[in-house]
Design a protein around this motif. Structure first.
Motif, PDB file in Angstrom:
ATOM      1  N   ASN A  30     -93.377 -19.634 -56.017  1.00  0.00           N
ATOM      2  CA  ASN A  30     -94.476 -20.267 -55.277  1.00  0.00           C
ATOM      3  C   ASN A  30     -94.918 -19.423 -54.090  1.00  0.00           C
ATOM      4  N   ALA A  31     -95.135 -18.155 -54.305  1.00  0.00           N
ATOM      5  CA  ALA A  31     -95.588 -17.246 -53.253  1.00  0.00           C
ATOM      6  C   ALA A  31     -97.113 -17.246 -53.202  1.00  0.00           C
ATOM      7  N   ALA A  32     -97.648 -16.916 -52.033  1.00  0.00           N
ATOM      8  CA  ALA A  32     -99.102 -16.894 -51.853  1.00  0.00           C
ATOM      9  C   ALA A  32     -99.764 -15.770 -52.636  1.00  0.00           C
ATOM     10  N   SER A  33     -99.051 -14.669 -52.844  1.00  0.00           N
ATOM     11  CA  SER A  33     -99.603 -13.522 -53.557  1.00  0.00           C
ATOM     12  C   SER A  33     -98.698 -13.186 -54.736  1.00  0.00           C
ATOM     13  N   PRO A  34     -99.154 -13.423 -55.968  1.00  0.00           N
ATOM     14  CA  PRO A  34     -98.298 -13.136 -57.124  1.00  0.00           C
ATOM     15  C   PRO A  34     -98.226 -11.657 -57.515  1.00  0.00           C
ATOM     16  N   MET A  35     -99.139 -10.830 -56.998  1.00  0.00           N
ATOM     17  CA  MET A  35     -99.134  -9.402 -57.327  1.00  0.00           C
ATOM     18  C   MET A  35     -99.615  -8.583 -56.143  1.00  0.00           C
ATOM     19  N   GLN A  36     -98.928  -7.459 -55.901  1.00  0.00           N
ATOM     20  CA  GLN A  36     -99.372  -6.493 -54.913  1.00  0.00           C
ATOM     21  C   GLN A  36     -99.082  -5.110 -55.489  1.00  0.00           C
ATOM     22  N   PHE A  37     -99.827  -4.109 -55.012  1.00  0.00           N
ATOM     23  CA  PHE A  37     -99.631  -2.766 -55.525  1.00  0.00           C
ATOM     24  C   PHE A  37    -100.139  -1.741 -54.531  1.00  0.00           C
ATOM     25  N   PHE A  38     -99.706  -0.503 -54.744  1.00  0.00           N
ATOM     26  CA  PHE A  38    -100.331   0.625 -54.051  1.00  0.00           C
ATOM     27  C   PHE A  38    -100.486   1.753 -55.041  1.00  0.00           C
ATOM     28  N   LEU A  39    -101.525   2.574 -54.817  1.00  0.00           N
ATOM     29  CA  LEU A  39    -101.795   3.751 -55.630  1.00  0.00           C
ATOM     30  C   LEU A  39    -102.098   4.905 -54.689  1.00  0.00           C
ATOM     31  N   THR A  40    -101.677   6.104 -55.058  1.00  0.00           N
ATOM     32  CA  THR A  40    -101.911   7.269 -54.212  1.00  0.00           C
ATOM     33  C   THR A  40    -101.923   8.532 -55.056  1.00  0.00           C
ATOM     34  N   ASP A  41    -102.491   9.607 -54.471  1.00  0.00           N
ATOM     35  CA  ASP A  41    -102.358  10.932 -55.074  1.00  0.00           C
ATOM     36  C   ASP A  41    -101.382  11.767 -54.255  1.00  0.00           C
ATOM     37  N   SER A  42    -100.784  11.164 -53.239  1.00  0.00           N
ATOM     38  CA  SER A  42     -99.744  11.745 -52.373  1.00  0.00           C
ATOM     39  C   SER A  42    -100.268  12.714 -51.326  1.00  0.00           C
ATOM     40  N   THR A  43    -101.535  13.093 -51.382  1.00  0.00           N
ATOM     41  CA  THR A  43    -102.045  14.068 -50.409  1.00  0.00           C
ATOM     42  C   THR A  43    -103.295  13.600 -49.677  1.00  0.00           C
ATOM     43  N   HIS A  44    -104.212  12.921 -50.355  1.00  0.00           N
ATOM     44  CA  HIS A  44    -105.488  12.558 -49.743  1.00  0.00           C
ATOM     45  C   HIS A  44    -105.775  11.058 -49.724  1.00  0.00           C
ATOM     46  N   ASN A  45    -105.398  10.350 -50.775  1.00  0.00           N
ATOM     47  CA  ASN A  45    -105.847   8.972 -50.972  1.00  0.00           C
ATOM     48  C   ASN A  45    -104.683   7.989 -51.055  1.00  0.00           C
ATOM     49  N   GLU A  70     -90.405  -4.712 -59.295  1.00  0.00           N
ATOM     50  CA  GLU A  70     -91.157  -3.499 -58.992  1.00  0.00           C
ATOM     51  C   GLU A  70     -91.340  -2.699 -60.276  1.00  0.00           C
ATOM     52  N   GLN A  71     -92.559  -2.226 -60.490  1.00  0.00           N
ATOM     53  CA  GLN A  71     -92.848  -1.400 -61.660  1.00  0.00           C
ATOM     54  C   GLN A  71     -93.570  -0.152 -61.184  1.00  0.00           C
ATOM     55  N   VAL A  72     -92.992   0.996 -61.469  1.00  0.00           N
ATOM     56  CA  VAL A  72     -93.588   2.270 -61.068  1.00  0.00           C
ATOM     57  C   VAL A  72     -94.721   2.594 -62.027  1.00  0.00           C
ATOM     58  N   TYR A  73     -95.818   3.120 -61.479  1.00  0.00           N
ATOM     59  CA  TYR A  73     -96.978   3.494 -62.281  1.00  0.00           C
ATOM     60  C   TYR A  73     -97.226   4.987 -62.104  1.00  0.00           C
ATOM     61  N   LEU A  74     -97.325   5.710 -63.219  1.00  0.00           N
ATOM     62  CA  LEU A  74     -97.562   7.154 -63.195  1.00  0.00           C
ATOM     63  C   LEU A  74     -98.713   7.494 -64.133  1.00  0.00           C
ATOM     64  N   ASN A  75     -99.737   8.149 -63.588  1.00  0.00           N
ATOM     65  CA  ASN A  75    -100.845   8.640 -64.388  1.00  0.00           C
ATOM     66  C   ASN A  75    -101.150  10.067 -63.927  1.00  0.00           C
ATOM     67  N   PRO A  76    -100.354  11.057 -64.364  1.00  0.00           N
ATOM     68  CA  PRO A  76    -100.551  12.427 -63.892  1.00  0.00           C
ATOM     69  C   PRO A  76    -101.897  13.017 -64.304  1.00  0.00           C
ATOM     70  N   GLU A  77    -102.484  12.525 -65.388  1.00  0.00           N
ATOM     71  CA  GLU A  77    -103.782  13.031 -65.843  1.00  0.00           C
ATOM     72  C   GLU A  77    -104.865  12.808 -64.787  1.00  0.00           C
ATOM     73  N   ASN A  78    -104.841  11.636 -64.131  1.00  0.00           N
ATOM     74  CA  ASN A  78    -105.822  11.318 -63.085  1.00  0.00           C
ATOM     75  C   ASN A  78    -105.238  11.464 -61.679  1.00  0.00           C
ATOM     76  N   ASN A  79    -104.001  11.952 -61.589  1.00  0.00           N
ATOM     77  CA  ASN A  79    -103.341  12.156 -60.303  1.00  0.00           C
ATOM     78  C   ASN A  79    -103.228  10.840 -59.522  1.00  0.00           C
ATOM     79  N   VAL A  80    -102.814   9.784 -60.236  1.00  0.00           N
ATOM     80  CA  VAL A  80    -102.657   8.460 -59.646  1.00  0.00           C
ATOM     81  C   VAL A  80    -101.220   8.009 -59.887  1.00  0.00           C
ATOM     82  N   PHE A  81    -100.549   7.648 -58.787  1.00  0.00           N
ATOM     83  CA  PHE A  81     -99.154   7.219 -58.837  1.00  0.00           C
ATOM     84  C   PHE A  81     -99.007   5.996 -57.936  1.00  0.00           C
TER      85      PHE A  81
END
Length: 194
Positions: free
Chosen positions: A141-156, A121-132
């Protein structure tokens, strides 16, 4: 008796090896990767990010009632990134709670732990664009080698998962996964809310 057996074995070997053996050269798959150039997605979504020129943005045909759900397809590599979007302020959305969406994303990533060697797990923080968010790298040998989520914590809330349409074999797919990983990270780093 032993001499007779050795003689018979020797005669058998002499007459059975009439073909001359020619060693075959080693063969490896040749994978040509295009140069990395990025453009912003063309359609108007509640989010924006840059995608590689060799990819195609398609509506998610499995969820026609979700206009902001898309698939980023990489036809040359038989891969796609499934993108789903949730408006956290939508009262008609029964899955509107941020904590529920974050936990659901974590559970979807860890469903691959049966076949995975490790999940990082790698945390992603971009406060300039309000993306976390969080990026899940799934090795093995997993079907999905990468997954992620991004949010602004209030709307998206944006969720993504990279899938390769081939039998999971990390030794064969590693070059493709490494090539596409840079595209997924670029997508994350360029995400903005509209």
């Amino acid at each position: 008796m032993r001499i007779k057996l050795l003689f018979i074995a020797g005669v058998f070997l002499y007459f059975s090896c009439n073909e001359k053996y020619t060693p075959k050269p080693r063969g490896f798959f040749r994978i040509n990767f295009p140069e990395k150039e990025y453009d912003a997605i063309a359609d108007k979504f509640p989010y924006s990010f840059e995608v590689p020129e060799y990819s195609a943005v398609q509506p998610d045909s499995r969820n026609p009632g979700e206009p902001w759900w898309i698939n980023l397809e990489f036809p040359q590599n038989k891969a796609e990134v499934h993108i789903s979007y949730f408006n956290l302020q939508d009262n008609n959305n029964p899955r509107k709670l941020l904590a529920e969406l974050m936990e659901e994303t974590r559970e979807l990533a860890y469903k691959h732990s049966v076949k995975a060697n490790a999940i990082e797990e790698q945390v992603y923080l971009n406060p300039e664009n309000n993306v976390f968010g969080t990026l899940y790298r799934i090795t093995g040998n997993a079907a999905s080698p990468m997954q992620f989520f991004l949010t602004d914590s209030t709307h998206n809330f944006l969720r993504g998962a990279l899938y390769i349409r081939a039998t999971p074999d990390i030794d064969s797919l590693r070059p493709v996964v490494e090539f596409l990983e840079r595209d997924v990270i670029h997508l994350i780093e360029t995400t903005q809310w509209e």
